[in-house]
Structures are given as structure tokens and as C-alpha cells.
Write a protein that holds these residues in place. Structure first.
Motif, PDB file in Angstrom:
ATOM      1  N   LEU A 163      46.048  34.125  -8.076  1.00 45.26           N
ATOM      2  CA  LEU A 163      47.130  33.810  -9.008  1.00 45.26           C
ATOM      3  C   LEU A 163      48.003  32.730  -8.378  1.00 45.26           C
ATOM      4  CD1 LEU A 163      48.614  34.463 -11.655  1.00 45.26           C
ATOM      5  CD2 LEU A 163      49.867  36.233 -10.425  1.00 45.26           C
ATOM      6  N   SER A 165      51.198  29.849  -8.827  1.00 49.33           N
ATOM      7  CA  SER A 165      52.339  29.499  -9.679  1.00 49.33           C
ATOM      8  C   SER A 165      53.021  28.257  -9.138  1.00 49.33           C
ATOM      9  CB  SER A 165      53.320  30.676  -9.786  1.00 49.33           C
ATOM     10  OG  SER A 165      54.205  30.696  -8.694  1.00 49.33           O
ATOM     11  N   SER A 167      56.652  26.230  -9.082  1.00 46.12           N
ATOM     12  CA  SER A 167      58.083  26.426  -9.322  1.00 46.12           C
ATOM     13  C   SER A 167      58.681  25.168  -9.923  1.00 46.12           C
ATOM     14  CB  SER A 167      58.796  26.759  -8.009  1.00 46.12           C
ATOM     15  OG  SER A 167      58.919  25.590  -7.217  1.00 46.12           O
ATOM     16  N   ILE A 168      59.937  25.281 -10.401  1.00 43.19           N
ATOM     17  CA  ILE A 168      60.566  24.092 -10.983  1.00 43.19           C
ATOM     18  C   ILE A 168      60.865  23.054  -9.915  1.00 43.19           C
ATOM     19  CG2 ILE A 168      61.541  25.233 -13.026  1.00 43.19           C
ATOM     20  CD1 ILE A 168      64.188  25.374 -11.557  1.00 43.19           C
ATOM     21  N   LYS A 171      56.752  23.349  -6.181  1.00 45.02           N
ATOM     22  CA  LYS A 171      56.029  23.962  -5.059  1.00 45.02           C
ATOM     23  C   LYS A 171      55.023  24.974  -5.620  1.00 45.02           C
ATOM     24  CE  LYS A 171      58.312  22.252  -1.452  1.00 45.02           C
ATOM     25  NZ  LYS A 171      59.642  22.715  -1.150  1.00 45.02           N
ATOM     26  N   MET A 172      53.833  24.980  -5.005  1.00 44.46           N
ATOM     27  CA  MET A 172      52.795  25.909  -5.446  1.00 44.46           C
ATOM     28  C   MET A 172      52.813  27.163  -4.580  1.00 44.46           C
ATOM     29  SD  MET A 172      50.884  24.621  -7.908  1.00 44.46           S
ATOM     30  CE  MET A 172      49.543  25.810  -7.769  1.00 44.46           C
ATOM     31  N   THR A 173      52.627  28.310  -5.204  1.00 48.92           N
ATOM     32  CA  THR A 173      52.387  29.522  -4.436  1.00 48.92           C
ATOM     33  C   THR A 173      51.006  30.043  -4.787  1.00 48.92           C
ATOM     34  OG1 THR A 173      53.158  31.116  -6.073  1.00 48.92           O
ATOM     35  CG2 THR A 173      54.824  30.133  -4.667  1.00 48.92           C
ATOM     36  N   ALA A 174      50.354  30.656  -3.806  1.00 46.30           N
ATOM     37  CA  ALA A 174      49.043  31.268  -4.025  1.00 46.30           C
ATOM     38  C   ALA A 174      49.166  32.739  -3.692  1.00 46.30           C
ATOM     39  CB  ALA A 174      48.006  30.627  -3.123  1.00 46.30           C
ATOM     40  N   PHE A 175      48.424  33.558  -4.408  1.00 44.22           N
ATOM     41  CA  PHE A 175      48.560  34.996  -4.220  1.00 44.22           C
ATOM     42  C   PHE A 175      47.236  35.656  -4.547  1.00 44.22           C
ATOM     43  CE2 PHE A 175      49.781  39.110  -6.358  1.00 44.22           C
ATOM     44  CZ  PHE A 175      50.166  39.777  -5.209  1.00 44.22           C
ATOM     45  N   LEU A 186      57.050  34.984 -14.545  1.00 43.06           N
ATOM     46  CA  LEU A 186      58.378  34.479 -14.869  1.00 43.06           C
ATOM     47  C   LEU A 186      58.276  33.226 -15.722  1.00 43.06           C
ATOM     48  CD1 LEU A 186      59.968  34.799 -11.330  1.00 43.06           C
ATOM     49  CD2 LEU A 186      60.161  36.411 -13.218  1.00 43.06           C
ATOM     50  N   PRO A 187      59.086  33.160 -16.779  1.00 44.73           N
ATOM     51  CA  PRO A 187      58.988  32.021 -17.688  1.00 44.73           C
ATOM     52  C   PRO A 187      59.448  30.709 -17.045  1.00 44.73           C
ATOM     53  CG  PRO A 187      60.311  33.812 -18.623  1.00 44.73           C
ATOM     54  CD  PRO A 187      60.073  34.136 -17.197  1.00 44.73           C
ATOM     55  N   GLY A 188      60.203  30.790 -15.947  1.00 42.23           N
ATOM     56  CA  GLY A 188      60.691  29.576 -15.299  1.00 42.23           C
ATOM     57  C   GLY A 188      59.636  28.870 -14.469  1.00 42.23           C
ATOM     58  N   ARG A 189      58.478  29.484 -14.300  1.00 37.32           N
ATOM     59  CA  ARG A 189      57.390  28.889 -13.527  1.00 37.32           C
ATOM     60  C   ARG A 189      56.210  28.653 -14.436  1.00 37.32           C
ATOM     61  NH1 ARG A 189      56.795  29.963  -7.894  1.00 37.32           N
ATOM     62  NH2 ARG A 189      58.943  30.042  -7.270  1.00 37.32           N
ATOM     63  N   TRP A 191      51.943  29.000 -14.512  1.00 35.84           N
ATOM     64  CA  TRP A 191      51.005  29.899 -13.829  1.00 35.84           C
ATOM     65  C   TRP A 191      49.565  29.495 -14.081  1.00 35.84           C
ATOM     66  CZ3 TRP A 191      52.996  33.931 -10.906  1.00 35.84           C
ATOM     67  CH2 TRP A 191      54.377  34.191 -11.072  1.00 35.84           C
TER      68      TRP A 191
ATOM     69  N   GLU B  61      64.583  34.207  -8.629  1.00 26.46           N
ATOM     70  CA  GLU B  61      63.310  34.551  -9.291  1.00 26.46           C
ATOM     71  C   GLU B  61      62.641  35.728  -8.592  1.00 26.46           C
ATOM     72  OE1 GLU B  61      61.367  30.619  -9.133  1.00 26.46           O
ATOM     73  OE2 GLU B  61      61.073  30.859 -11.302  1.00 26.46           O
ATOM     74  N   ASP B  83      65.919  35.172 -19.022  1.00 26.23           N
ATOM     75  CA  ASP B  83      65.048  34.041 -18.681  1.00 26.23           C
ATOM     76  C   ASP B  83      65.819  32.847 -18.140  1.00 26.23           C
ATOM     77  OD1 ASP B  83      63.069  35.477 -19.693  1.00 26.23           O
ATOM     78  OD2 ASP B  83      62.661  34.224 -21.441  1.00 26.23           O
ATOM     79  N   PHE B  84      65.132  32.084 -17.306  1.00 27.40           N
ATOM     80  CA  PHE B  84      65.697  30.811 -16.870  1.00 27.40           C
ATOM     81  C   PHE B  84      65.787  29.826 -18.020  1.00 27.40           C
ATOM     82  CE2 PHE B  84      65.424  32.314 -12.661  1.00 27.40           C
ATOM     83  CZ  PHE B  84      66.262  31.503 -11.911  1.00 27.40           C
ATOM     84  N   SER B  85      64.908  30.010 -19.033  1.00 24.84           N
ATOM     85  CA  SER B  85      64.910  29.053 -20.138  1.00 24.84           C
ATOM     86  C   SER B  85      66.172  29.194 -20.978  1.00 24.84           C
ATOM     87  CB  SER B  85      63.674  29.280 -21.002  1.00 24.84           C
ATOM     88  OG  SER B  85      63.574  30.644 -21.338  1.00 24.84           O
ATOM     89  N   PRO B 165      53.425  37.922  -5.738  1.00 26.67           N
ATOM     90  CA  PRO B 165      53.424  36.647  -5.017  1.00 26.67           C
ATOM     91  C   PRO B 165      54.731  36.497  -4.237  1.00 26.67           C
ATOM     92  CG  PRO B 165      52.871  36.329  -7.344  1.00 26.67           C
ATOM     93  CD  PRO B 165      53.298  37.751  -7.199  1.00 26.67           C
ATOM     94  N   GLU B 170      56.216  30.371   0.337  1.00 29.11           N
ATOM     95  CA  GLU B 170      55.608  29.071   0.086  1.00 29.11           C
ATOM     96  C   GLU B 170      56.653  27.976  -0.031  1.00 29.11           C
ATOM     97  OE1 GLU B 170      52.301  29.070  -0.053  1.00 29.11           O
ATOM     98  OE2 GLU B 170      52.170  31.257  -0.038  1.00 29.11           O
ATOM     99  N   GLU B 171      57.830  28.379  -0.464  1.00 28.22           N
ATOM    100  CA  GLU B 171      58.811  27.381  -0.852  1.00 28.22           C
ATOM    101  C   GLU B 171      59.484  26.712   0.347  1.00 28.22           C
ATOM    102  OE1 GLU B 171      60.574  25.620  -4.298  1.00 28.22           O
ATOM    103  OE2 GLU B 171      59.113  27.214  -4.243  1.00 28.22           O
TER     104      GLU B 171
END
Lengths: 253, 467
Positions: A163, A165, A167-168, A171-175, A186-189, A191, B61, B83-85, B165, B170-171
Motif C-alpha cells: 500500500l 500513499s 502526501s500533499i 512524499k511517498m510512503t510504502a507499507f 485519508l482523503p488528504g493523500r 493512494w 494525519e 477531512d483535510f478537504s 502505514p 517516510e516523511e
């Protein structure tokens, strides 16, 4: 505007590969969980011994509203020039003899991608879906996510669940998903959900893999389902397919 | 992007903003009401205006992912998320009272009070760790207490969840946390080890019992990195009356290598609740920091100082259980006590981090005042303790894996259940006696334990007699 449609539980299946026992076990599991809609991410055939049953089932479900996209093995049925490893090639040639004209036409008509609300369904990496590129790391995941505005992309092909994702802050995360644990999307990312394989898992766990998306809770659950591996393997041997295709089901590698 | 919220009376997703309670660096806290909720709740709203720190967004988040998954008395109850939106927020239960922060002006606190706080925090951490979460920012301002006494942990913005995750990993290349409390492995980018929280708790216990922070307050990376090889001044060097058992516990938490610390929060809470049972090692008596040669060896040991995470997850708390065994020391139950010992031996062999608590109940009369001495004038309790140690001797356990307890009670089953509950025992072994007159008259202790204990129960019987 709402990003998410009506509350619904969607079951997603990738890389069934003509494994009837694994597919049946996943379908049963999904029904018990209350799945209301079904999505198939390609590679219905190849490797396994029951392409006829699997395709008939998928075609029937598509007739009732399920969505399905094309995989590289499905494509190879009608496009003999596709390059594949030798075992896959043997399996495809055997499979061709098992399918009727209606089934071949169904495969020939499958789209490479499908858009469903804010979701994209595709077999492999989405920027060049016909190149069948594996999503192996954040590199391909990033390329795939850049090629689409979809909030969530679902794919398969690599037979190993993951999985990703974005981020705004880009940056990519892997899981590596944990079986049965719901992950909020999360809707802010954005996927990219890479599904494990129903019919030929390759992550060291022989249990069949599929996923459930809850569009109300906005959560994805990666599921692992035990099935009758012995029977699936015996049928591969009986069909005279390469024995390695039967052996690997026991180890999930 | 949403605008920051300023005005009381503004409606957000059905909540009415009532009062700004706290203005933090990363977020604002509003007290809010909603018609369907009996009491006001807290709404955490991240500060994500222009020029905002991306860490604030990602950590928010992370908290939005983790909080709905948590339950129990040691976390604020999750109410809703936005939501962030539209407008990002987290609505949660408001805990009455203040955090531990105001106590800083009263340090050092009495040793017994420090131990009490430690027990409550270790219990809360155990609960969190069992829900797959490592907090990673344990410090006074993130700790509150319910009126009933239980510790509540706040702020999961830097936390790691084993089944989700890890957005923070990662960030950001630099470690996030609070400098004085951050564990050595966190400085190296490892975020999945529950023992990092035990280190932070050790810092807090050290600070609260001495009034001094063990690693100072420095926030520069070079200052913080010293804890990768430099141990703190032993508390006894600061306060000559410092109890050796407390120094043993605190320095055990502050070990540089996670593997040298307590393997699980329950074991820490167990030691803090039983000071007389703490096995004193070289740590307890130390008056000086480690010699320079030791420090140099650590300084140039790349295992300790290398950056970035090791792959794989750290051991879950369930791998370091507390196993209790209830032993009847009376004559005539030799076969059963032997069977209990064999069962205990098997469990301890498979779980090397487990520790064993041997229990015996000294029955008190319901009405009469019992003498502490038996007919021969021996102290009954001490005799029993000696008996328990004798029972455990063939197990050849290290002293720090074994404790013995004589519980004085009218009702043995209730006393055992209370011990299991208070000490968060994971597994209790208890013998079942055959054909006992006492059992038929009084009911079976093992049956009551099996039915009511909140943990795994193994009922052990002596081997079958030859036919």
C-alpha cells in the motif's frame, strides 16, 4: 462535492490465474463479509487448471454489474506474440485450448483501465498500462500516481500486496499490509493499493489474497483466505502443466 | 486549504465552537458542543495556514489514523474526525484536570509518589502497546489522570501503529520527538520499538525523583546524540537517600540498548509495585557514571551509533508475559506441585522474556485474629516465602525473572484474582485437586479462577496414577 459515493463494500480480486479453489474461497469470504460490489483487476487465466470455470464465473458476475480490466495473461490469449517466461507460455498455450470463442471474445473486449468515481482500476503500473510494468517500489508507485488524478488506484500483477500513499508534500510512503487490519485511506493523500494474488501468492504466504474497500468508513482491508491448496495443485499436475506451477502454491513463492 | 478557526460560535461539521482551551505550536484545542452529545468534547484543529510546518500536517494525519483505532480508559475516547478537504479536526473526550506539566515546579517528588505515577503510566503504556501503538512522545504535557486515578495518554501525532502505514517515518529524515525524553534508538530513526516508551518513562521517573533531567534539555542533535554512549549520573549521586530499588528500576529503563531494558511495560509496573522484590544488580548501587573506557567502547560501537531503522517489527508486549503460578505448600500435594513445576518450566523455556511470580495464599480466619506464628513459633509468612523459593529452585531462573508472594486473605480465589488483575498477569497456572474434602465443601479455587480471571488460565493436574 462528496468524494465518496453511497456506502458500499467493494471486494477486489487480482491475479486469480485459473485457481478455482482459491477464487471460490475468496468469493465465499467476501460474501460473508457483506461485499456488495465486485472488481476484477485482470489475469483471470494462466498458471492454474480451471480457466473455464474461473472465466465463466467472472463473466457471469460482470453480467450482473461487476467491473473487470485486462491483464497481461488475458491479453496473451488473443495476442500470441506477447513475451512471457517459458512456464507462463506453456500455461497460456494450454489455456487457449480450454477456452471457447465467447470467453476469448470477453477477454479481447476487456478495457485496460476503468474509472469508478474517484477510483482507478488497472492491472499493472498505470502510466503505461499496456507495458505491464510491475509496481515494485515507491519509484513505480510514484510514476503510477502521477499519471492519474484518481484518489485511489488499485492494481495487481506483482502478486505481493503493498500500500503506497502520496502526501500533499509529495512524499511517498510504502507499507506492507497486515491481513485483516483496516487501514484508513485519508482523503488528504492519494493512494495506490497493490493487491496480492488470489490464485498464486508470491509473498511467502500461501493463503489466497484479496481486498475489501469500505467506501463509507474509507478503509481498505487486505484479506488472506486459506483454501484447498492440495486440490488446486493436484489439478495443475493432472492437466500436465509444468509441476513447478503446482509446487509453488504450497509455499506461496 | 481550510482557514484557521478563531471565533467562538462558529459551527464546524455540526459542532459549535465554545471556548479556545489551548493554543499549541501545532494545533489549537477548542471546547465544542454538539446537540446529541451529553457533555462538551475537545476539538483539536491543526495549524495549517500558509507557511505551516509540513510535520504538523503529517503528524495530524497520523493521529487521525490512529485515534479511531484506540479504545480503553487510558486514551481519550474518539468522537469524530474531519477531512483535510473541508476542515481537518479531531473531536475527542475532554479529560478533566491538568497534565503532569504543573508538577514540574514541585520536583523532586517523594519516592513513593514517583513509584505510584510510574505504575499508572506503565499500566497505560502496556494497554497502548497491546493495541499495536508505540507512543514515542511520552512526557509530562502528554499525560493526564482520570478522577478515578488511571493515567490517560494524549497526542498520538508522533506515534507508530504496527498495522498502519508510518507516515512520519517516510516523511522526515530527522527524528521527531521531545529532546529530553527521546530514546537513543529514536535518534537513530527506529520508530517501532515499544521499549522506546519505557526509556521516556525512565527519563520522567528520574526527573520526577531527582528534579534533574538525566540528559539535560539540549535540543541540538549533537547534544542529544550523547545519550547513544553516555549514561546519566546515577540518582544516588544526586540524592544520597535515593532508594537502591528505585535506582535499579530507573537505570534499567534508561539502558542504551532496548534489549537491556524491561522487555515490557507490565514488568516495569510489576517492579514498581513490589519494591521489596526488585532484584538489585550493579545498577542499584552505582554512584558514578560508567568509566571512560566503557563509554569509549560504546562511542565506537557502530551497532549503537549507526543511523536509520533496522527492518522488521520489534517484539510485541505479549512476548514478555508475566506468568503466575499458585502453589499449595501443604503436605500431600507433592505430585501436583511437581506437575505445576514441569508446566511452568515448559512455558518459561519457550518464552525467555517471561517472568514468573510464585503465589501462595495464607488463609486468614473470617472472624478470629490469626497469630502470625504457628504452633512451633515460626513466622508463617516467612516459612511460606522460603517454601516458594524452594519450589522454584529447580527451575534455575535468573533472579530477575522470579518473584515470590504470600497473599494473606480469607478467600484464596479472590486474593489470586486480585493479584492477577493488579499485576496484569498474562497467564496463571493453578493446580486442581482430586477428591478433596475441602474442595467439595468450599468450592473449587481453580474453577473460580478459570471462570473469572482476565487472562489465560492453565489448570494443572497430577499425572494419572498407573492403572
Amino acid at each position: 462535492m462528496r468524494r465518496w459515493g453511497k456506502a458500499v463494500l467493494i471486494a477486489l480480486f487480482a491475479d486469480i490465474h485459473a485457481n478455482r479453489q482459491a477464487f471460490e474461497a475468496c468469493l465465499d469470504h467476501a460474501r460473508v463479509q457483506g461485499a456488495q460490489r465486485y472488481v476484477f483487476l485482470g489475469d483471470y487465466v494462466g498458471y492454474g487448471a480451471d480457466p473455464d470455470w474461473v472465466l465463466t464465473t467472472v463473466m457471469d458476475m460482470v453480467g450482473k454489474g461487476a467491473l473487470a480490466v485486462l491483464g497481461n495473461h488475458d491479453n496473451a490469449i488473443n495476442v500470441p506474440g506477447e513475451t512471457m517466461n517459458s512456464e507462463a507460455q506453456v500455461a497460456i498455450e494450454w489455456t487457449r485450448g480450454q477456452l471457447g470463442p465467447e470467453q476469448r471474445r470477453f477477454l479481447a473486449d476487456l478495457p485496460l483501465t476503468l474509472q469508478d468515481e474517484s477510483r482507478l482500476y488497472v492491472h499493472a503500473e498505470a502510466s503505461k498500462p499496456k507495458s505491464w510494468i510491475y509496481v515494485k517500489s515507491t519509484v513505480e508507485a510514484s510514476t503510477s500516481l502521477s499519471a492519474t488524478p484518481a484518489h485511489i488506484t488499485f492494481c495487481g500483477h506483482i502478486h505481493t500486496p503493498a500500500l503506497y500513499s502520496l502526501s500533499i508534500t509529495a512524499k511517498m510512503t510504502a507499507f506492507t499490509p497486515v491481513s485483516g487490519a483496516a487501514v484508513p485511506m485519508l482523503p488528504g493523500r492519494r493512494w495506490l493499493a497493490v493487491l496480492g494474488s488470489v490464485g498464486q501468492p508470491r509473498d511467502g504466504n500461501p493463503a489466497a489474497a484479496y481486498a475489501l474497500l469500505d467506501t463509507d468508513k474509507k478503509e481498505i482491508i487486505y484479506c488472506r483466505v486459506p483454501y484447498d491448496v492440495d486440490e488446486a495443485a493436484a489439478r495443475i499436475r493432472k492437466a500436465g502443466l509444468p509441476p513447478w506451477l503446482a509446487d509453488r502454491l504450497h509455499t506461496g513463492k | 486549504m481550510a482557514k484557521p478557526l478563531h471565533e467562538p460560535g462558529v459551527m464546524v461539521d455540526g459542532f459549535r465552537l465554545e471556548q479556545l482551551v489551548h493554543r499549541g505550536g501545532m494545533a489549537l484545542l477548542w471546547r465544542v458542543t454538539r446537540p446529541d452529545l451529553a457533555a462538551p468534547v475537545l476539538m483539536k484543529v491543526p495549524r495549517i495556514g500558509e507557511g505551516a510546518d509540513p510535520a504538523a500536517i503529517v503528524s495530524f494525519e497520523m493521529e487521525q489514523m490512529i485515534m479511531p483505532k484506540l479504545s480503553g480508559i487510558h486514551v481519550p475516547k474518539f468522537v469524530a474526525a474531519g477531512d483535510f478537504s473541508v476542515q481537518p479536526y479531531l473531536a475527542m473526550e475532554e479529560i478533566e484536570g491538568t497534565t503532569l506539566l504543573p508538577r514540574l515546579s514541585q520536583l523532586p517528588l517523594p519516592y513513593t509518589e514517583v513509584a505510584e505515577i510510574g505504575v499508572k503510566l506503565a499500566t497505560a503504556l502496556d494497554d497502548l502497546h497491546r493495541q499495536h501503538v508505540v507512543h514515542l512522545d511520552i512526557k509530562p504535557s502528554n499525560i493526564m489522570f482520570r478522577p478515578s486515578g488511571e493515567a490517560v495518554l494524549l497526542d498520538f501525532g508522533l506515534s507508530h501503529h504496527d498495522q498502519l502505514p508510518d507516515l512520519m517515518q517516510e516523511e522526515f529524515r530527522l527524528p521527531f520527538g521531545t529532546a529530553p525524553y527521546m530514546s537513543p534508538e529514536q535518534l537513530r530513526g527506529i520508530r517501532n520499538d515499544p521499549r522506546s516508551d519505557l526509556f521516556a518513562l525512565g527519563v520522567l521517573l528520574y526527573f520526577f525523583s531527582t528534579g534533574v533531567r538525566p540528559f539535560g534539555e539540549g535540543e541540538r542533535l549533537s547534544t542529544m546524540r550523547k545519550r547513544l554512549w553516555r549514561d546519566p549520573v546515577p540518582p544516588r549521586a544526586l540524592r544520597p537517600d535515593y532508594p537502591p530499588w528505585l535506582q535499579e528500576i530507573v537505570l534499567h529503563c534508561l539502558e542504551i540498548e532496548p534489549a537491556w531494558r524491561y522487555p515490557a511495560a507490565t514488568q516495569l509496573s510489576f517492579d514498581l509495585s513490589h519494591p521489596d522484590q526488585v532484584k538489585l544488580t550493579g545498577r542499584a548501587g552505582k554512584l558514578k557514571k560508567d568509566p571512560f573506557t566503557t563509554v569509549l567502547r560504546r562511542r565506537f560501537n557502530t551497532d549503537l551509533t549507526q543511523g536509520r531503522a533496522r527492518p522488521g517489527s520489534a517484539a510485541p508486549p505479549s512476548s514478555a508475559p508475566i506468568v503466575a503460578v499458585a502453589i499449595d505448600l501443604s503436605q500431600g500435594s507433592a505430585a501436583l506441585t511437581e506437575a505445576l513445576r514441569i508446566t511452568a518450566e515448559r512455558i518459561l523455556a519457550t518464552v525467555p522474556s517471561a517472568r514468573l511470580a510464585c503465589l501462595n495464599v495464607l488463609k486468614q480466619g473470617r472472624i478470629s485474629l490469626d497469630s502470625a506464628l504457628d504452633e512451633q513459633g515460626h513466622n508463617k509468612k516467612i516459612d511460606r516465602l522460603v517454601g516458594l523459593r524452594h519450589w522454584a529452585e529447580p527451575l534455575k531462573l535468573d533472579e530477575d525473572r522470579l518473584t515470590v508472594h504470600v497473599l494473606e486473605a480469607v478467600d484464596p480465589a479472590s486474593a489470586l484474582l486480585e493479584f492477577v488483575q493488579n499485576n496484569r498477569v498474562d497467564h496463571i497456572l493453578i493446580g486442581a485437586r482430586h477428591d478433596s474434602l475441602m474442595r467439595s465443601l468450599l468450592g473449587s479455587v481453580s474453577a473460580k479462577i478459570a471462570a473469572e480471571a482476565p487472562c489465560t488460565v492453565t489448570v494443572v493436574r497430577p499425572p494419572r496414577a498407573p492403572a
